[in-house]
Design an enzyme around this catalytic site. Sequence first.
Site, short mmCIF file in Angstrom:
data_model
loop_
_atom_site.label_atom_id
_atom_site.label_comp_id
_atom_site.label_asym_id
_atom_site.label_seq_id
_atom_site.Cartn_x
_atom_site.Cartn_y
_atom_site.Cartn_z
N HIS A 27 0.82 -1.20 0.00
CA HIS A 27 0.00 0.00 0.00
C HIS A 27 0.86 1.26 0.00
O HIS A 27 0.43 2.29 -0.52
CB HIS A 27 -0.94 0.00 1.21
CG HIS A 27 -2.16 -0.82 1.00
ND1 HIS A 27 -3.44 -0.31 1.11
CD2 HIS A 27 -2.32 -2.13 0.65
CE1 HIS A 27 -4.33 -1.27 0.85
NE2 HIS A 27 -3.67 -2.38 0.58
N ASP A 35 8.00 5.35 -0.30
CA ASP A 35 8.54 6.52 0.38
C ASP A 35 8.01 6.70 1.80
O ASP A 35 8.18 7.76 2.40
CB ASP A 35 8.25 7.78 -0.43
CG ASP A 35 6.75 8.10 -0.50
OD1 ASP A 35 5.93 7.24 -0.10
OD2 ASP A 35 6.40 9.21 -0.95
#
Length: 300
Positions: A27, A35
């Site tokens: 996800h 990130d």
Amino acid sequence: MMVKNTVRSASDLDPTVPGKLLRLFFHDCFVEGCDASVLLQGNGTERSDPANKSLGGFSVIDSAKRVLEIFCPETVSCADILALAARDAVEFVRPNDAHIFFLTFIFAGGPNIQIPTGRKDGRNSTAVNVRPNIIDTSFTLDEMAKIFSAKGLSMDDLVILSGAHTIGRSHCSSFNDRFKLDSNGNLTLIDSSLDRQYAAQLTKMCPVGASDDSVTVNNDPGTPLQFDNQYYKVLLEHKGLFQSDSALLNDARTRNRVLEFANNQDSFFERWGVSFLKLSSIGVKTGDEGEIRQSFIPIE
């Protein structure tokens, strides 16, 4: 090693942790890239979107980050910790269901993968970006392939990375639209690709009208605590938990890969390593594109 030890300790206490960490990583990478933007808290962030409400494993990443900040402050990003934790999640030894005189142990079974580090943490996290970028359990193969292609991932990657469903648990709401019970308790298959007997078992685990989101079911009814090729064997038995799982078997473009991995775990492991590396490289931020956060900084 500090991340590995943290994941191992958490997995020993809670065998559902590896599945949670893998899902959390997916996800994160599919929205804004790998990130750690999924970790950020606050109104309107990725984490606040209803599609991410059932994500878990945050405390494991937080624990690893706290340890790393003690021994090597401002050096390892949350993004790298997420990637390493997901990588490590499939490797570990956890207690088996031992009934005899002593506790035995089994390997979770996944391959040891070398992945590069150096990711930076993203500064942007927006809920509106979540839904267009993640796979829903009701998706068709074409819908899944479109999203994977946008991330630089192939149809083969789709089949391989779907093998992550060999561990983990899912809420009833993610699959209970595939069948229904009438007032007399008679089962009707809405999705005819699902095995009827398996559907009957699922109705017992997910009672009609149940709204308790704490009810979850193993993604893999065979070996739910082992990272292995059982997922593909389950698909051949028409017992894929999600409609998106069944789609892999029902389409000629992906069926042969499902058959290959069901019959050859070594092939699956080898291909998993390659596809996981590609996953962990999606939208990676480096240099001035990101930062190294010291914690999960809330966004208000």
